[in-house]
Design a protein around this motif. Structure first.
Motif, short mmCIF file in Angstrom:
data_model
loop_
_atom_site.label_atom_id
_atom_site.label_comp_id
_atom_site.label_asym_id
_atom_site.label_seq_id
_atom_site.Cartn_x
_atom_site.Cartn_y
_atom_site.Cartn_z
N GLU A 1 -4.52 42.36 -2.32
CA GLU A 1 -3.46 42.64 -1.26
C GLU A 1 -3.81 43.56 -0.31
OE1 GLU A 1 0.75 45.00 -1.27
OE2 GLU A 1 0.42 43.87 -2.93
N TYR A 2 -3.51 42.97 1.18
CA TYR A 2 -4.22 43.68 2.21
C TYR A 2 -2.85 44.44 3.01
CZ TYR A 2 -8.81 41.69 1.23
OH TYR A 2 -10.04 41.41 0.49
N GLY A 3 -3.18 45.26 3.64
CA GLY A 3 -2.28 46.13 4.65
C GLY A 3 -1.91 47.20 4.16
N ASP A 4 -1.17 48.00 4.81
CA ASP A 4 -0.66 49.58 4.59
C ASP A 4 0.92 49.43 4.30
OD1 ASP A 4 -0.29 52.14 4.45
OD2 ASP A 4 -1.02 52.56 6.31
N ARG A 5 1.03 49.19 3.13
CA ARG A 5 2.49 49.10 2.38
C ARG A 5 2.84 50.31 2.48
NH1 ARG A 5 2.09 47.09 -3.66
NH2 ARG A 5 4.25 47.23 -3.27
N ASN A 6 2.34 51.27 2.30
CA ASN A 6 2.75 52.96 2.48
C ASN A 6 3.48 53.37 3.93
OD1 ASN A 6 2.45 53.09 -0.43
ND2 ASN A 6 0.28 53.37 0.11
N ASP A 7 2.90 52.54 5.04
CA ASP A 7 3.38 52.77 6.16
C ASP A 7 4.76 52.74 6.33
OD1 ASP A 7 3.97 52.34 8.94
OD2 ASP A 7 1.95 52.28 9.54
N GLU A 8 5.28 53.89 6.78
CA GLU A 8 6.90 54.07 6.93
C GLU A 8 7.45 52.86 7.72
OE1 GLU A 8 10.27 57.24 7.81
OE2 GLU A 8 8.18 57.74 7.61
N ILE A 9 6.84 52.75 8.89
CA ILE A 9 7.38 51.61 9.79
C ILE A 9 7.32 50.31 9.21
CG2 ILE A 9 7.05 50.67 12.02
CD1 ILE A 9 6.36 53.38 13.29
N ASN A 10 5.93 49.82 8.83
CA ASN A 10 5.68 48.49 8.21
C ASN A 10 6.39 48.30 7.17
OD1 ASN A 10 3.90 47.76 10.30
ND2 ASN A 10 2.21 48.29 9.22
N SER A 11 6.68 49.42 6.05
CA SER A 11 7.43 48.98 4.79
C SER A 11 8.77 48.68 5.22
CB SER A 11 7.18 50.27 4.14
OG SER A 11 7.99 51.57 4.48
N THR A 12 9.37 49.03 6.21
CA THR A 12 10.68 48.64 6.64
C THR A 12 10.88 47.38 7.31
OG1 THR A 12 11.36 51.32 7.09
CG2 THR A 12 13.02 49.61 7.76
N ASN A 13 10.02 47.25 8.50
CA ASN A 13 10.20 46.04 8.92
C ASN A 13 9.22 45.11 8.70
OD1 ASN A 13 12.36 47.23 10.75
ND2 ASN A 13 10.65 48.60 11.69
N GLY A 14 7.83 45.37 8.18
CA GLY A 14 6.81 44.37 8.13
C GLY A 14 7.32 43.55 7.22
N ARG A 15 6.37 42.14 7.12
CA ARG A 15 6.52 41.22 6.54
C ARG A 15 5.56 40.76 5.54
NH1 ARG A 15 9.91 37.37 8.87
NH2 ARG A 15 11.08 38.31 10.50
N THR A 16 5.69 40.02 4.40
CA THR A 16 4.86 39.77 3.26
C THR A 16 4.45 38.36 3.40
OG1 THR A 16 6.12 41.43 1.82
CG2 THR A 16 4.66 39.78 0.77
N ALA A 17 3.05 38.10 3.40
CA ALA A 17 2.47 36.79 3.38
C ALA A 17 1.57 36.44 2.45
CB ALA A 17 1.64 36.88 4.62
N LEU A 18 1.56 35.31 2.07
CA LEU A 18 0.66 34.62 0.87
C LEU A 18 -0.32 33.71 1.63
CD1 LEU A 18 0.13 34.08 -2.12
CD2 LEU A 18 1.79 32.36 -2.10
N SER A 19 -1.59 33.84 1.36
CA SER A 19 -2.40 32.95 1.85
C SER A 19 -3.15 31.88 0.55
CB SER A 19 -3.74 33.54 2.50
OG SER A 19 -4.64 32.76 3.05
N LEU A 20 -3.15 30.67 0.86
CA LEU A 20 -3.38 29.79 -0.20
C LEU A 20 -4.85 29.12 0.27
CD1 LEU A 20 -0.12 28.24 -1.30
CD2 LEU A 20 -1.39 30.14 -2.35
N HIS A 21 -5.73 29.18 -0.70
CA HIS A 21 -7.10 28.69 -0.16
C HIS A 21 -7.25 27.25 -0.56
CE1 HIS A 21 -8.87 28.25 -4.41
NE2 HIS A 21 -8.26 29.77 -4.57
N GLY A 22 -8.24 26.65 -0.03
CA GLY A 22 -8.21 25.16 -0.15
C GLY A 22 -9.27 24.54 -1.29
N GLY A 23 -9.91 23.63 -1.32
CA GLY A 23 -10.81 23.19 -2.32
C GLY A 23 -10.46 22.00 -2.77
N PRO A 24 -9.88 21.72 -4.00
CA PRO A 24 -9.51 22.73 -4.82
C PRO A 24 -10.83 23.38 -5.32
CG PRO A 24 -8.14 21.04 -5.51
CD PRO A 24 -9.29 20.49 -4.52
N GLY A 25 -10.48 24.89 -5.63
CA GLY A 25 -11.79 25.68 -6.02
C GLY A 25 -12.42 26.52 -4.91
N ALA A 26 -12.00 26.43 -3.81
CA ALA A 26 -12.91 27.13 -2.78
C ALA A 26 -12.81 28.72 -3.01
CB ALA A 26 -12.52 26.83 -1.53
N GLY A 27 -11.71 29.19 -3.42
CA GLY A 27 -11.65 30.60 -3.73
C GLY A 27 -11.15 31.48 -2.41
N SER A 28 -10.60 32.73 -2.41
CA SER A 28 -10.29 33.38 -1.39
C SER A 28 -11.18 34.49 -0.94
CB SER A 28 -8.78 34.26 -1.95
OG SER A 28 -7.87 33.25 -1.99
#
Length: 409
Positions: free
Chosen positions: A24-51
């Motif tokens: 997990e990347y990002g500063d989830r403890n940042d007060e501003i971001n934790s209120t307004n920030g978004r959550t993203a999921l990245s899915l790698h290719g392949g199958p089997g290429a890895g993140s």
């Protein structure tokens, strides 16, 4: 964007055999971001290429306070590496949902998936539409039989008069590469099974069999073929109709294709297709309830200087899993008719941007155009000079703009 801050990593056991690795990347403890920030999921290719950490850089850290990556079953830092047992699309979809619960995420504000990752993104969204806020797809892959045959099939009796073929292997400038790919498993003392996937099925036995030397040798020619197709400098067949802009966009409001110069005729759009005829929208019903068994035999080959000890240390997860999924595509997709109207209806309300390279030879524009036809609410963006890689500067720019847009919508 600049390298993102790693805030958390770990593993999650998803069944008695598989454990997936996540970051997990990002500063989830940042007060501003934790209120307004978004959550993203990245899915790698392949199958089997890895993140990889660089995948998190497709998201603005000021807008996304949580960017989640994970290695799908059997690849990257997930264990067991290269394992194909209990490794299906349905398993991967369920893993995403289990990971979402584990990380206490209510909804992924955006899911980014490229190539095989776009298949997984669509399958997850159609299974759990309430957990997906928006999607960004790249190099659309729907994992239909035509898509597998295009990359790994061989059809010797095709008429090439119109410049279109159902298999890459019949393209004039790639025929020699296909011969080399075939020879990679030809002289092993066993017969080809027959059919247009005869070469692919032989790689299946080499890559998933118990002989580590055969696996290592097959991997070398496998990646040489994939890289050759990916880098192939193919041309567009639009004639002299008119100059095209850098990006052609499906205007979902107006119901027409546009570039910087105005309307783009549908005839031009259709000329981006690589297959001689449209592929069926739906997957064939699987005739089996389990993956194809590996045919073990006493393979004979010239291993050169490669020792069995060295080969045993080498586990080419991407080649193994891509082959595993490709040979068993009907079985893998038996629960997922991605283009079926009832499944598109489940995600029709979800904002989606698809970025497609017109010169993508791994995942040609045919699938993106087919998806656009059944899902006209999706914004399809065709990059006229774009190829397959997410790091192609033209594709990368479009992906960044798309994730920025989704964060602001």
């Amino acid at each position: 964007y600049p390298p993102a801050k790693l805030s958390r990593n770990g593993t999650l056991q998803v069944d008695s055999l598989h454990t997936i690795h996540f970051e997990e990347y990002g500063d989830r403890n940042d007060e501003i971001n934790s209120t307004n920030g978004r959550t993203a999921l990245s899915l790698h290719g392949g199958p089997g290429a890895g993140s990889f950490p660089r995948h998190a850089q497709f998201f603005d850290p000021d807008k996304y306070h949580r960017v989640i990556l994970f290695d799908q079953r059997g690849c990257g830092r997930s264990t067991p590496l290269g394992e194909t047992t209990n490794n299906t699309l349905k398993d991967l979809v369920n893993d995403i949902e289990e990971l979402r619960n584990h990380l206490d995420v209510d909804k992924f504000d955006v899911v980014l998936g490229g190539s095989w990752g776009s298949s997984l993104a669509l399958a997850y969204a159609q299974s759990f539409p309430e957990r997906v806020g928006s999607m960004v797809l790249r190099g659309v892959c729907l994992f239909r039989p035509q898509e597998i045959d295009w990359l790994f099939g061989n059809a010797d009796d095709e008429n090439l008069a119109d410049g279109q073929t159902s298999c890459v292997s019949n393209r004039n400038k790639l025929k020699e590469a296909w011969v080399n790919f075939t020879e990679g498993v030809a002289n092993d003392g066993t017969e080809f099974e027959g059919g247009n996937r005869s070469v692919l099925k032989k790689y299946y036995n080499h890559l998933l069999g118990s002989d580590p030397v055969a696996r290592a040798m097959a991997t070398k020619s496998w990646f040489r073929w994939e890289m050759g197709v990916s880098s192939f400098n193919n041309s567009l067949n639009i004639g002299n109709k008119r100059d095209l802009g850098d990006v052609i966009v499906w205007d979902k409001t107006e119901g027409r294709w546009l570039d910087q110069n105005g309307d783009v005729d549908n005839e031009i759009i259709e000329s981006f297709r690589r297959w001689p005829q449209k592929a069926p929208l739906l997957h064939l019903d699987s005739s089996t309830s389990s993956p194809k068994p590996v045919l073990e035999g006493n393979l004979t080959y010239n291993a050169g200087n490669l020792s069995r000890t060295d080969a045993e240390k080498f586990i080419p997860a991407q080649a193994m899993l891509t082959c595993h999924y490709s040979v068993n595509d009907a079985f893998m997709m038996s629960d997922f008719q991605l283009l079926a109207t009832h499944n598109i209806d489940r995600i029709r309300h979800i904002p989606c941007i698809a970025v497609q390279g017109a010169r993508d030879f791994i995942c040609p524009p045919d699938s993106a155009l087919d998806l656009s036809e059944v899902w006209p609410e999706m914004e399809c963006r065709i990059v006229t000079e774009g190829k397959h890689s997410m790091y192609d500067p033209r594709i990368l720019s479009e992906l960044i703009e798309a994730t920025d847009h989704m964060a602001e919508s």
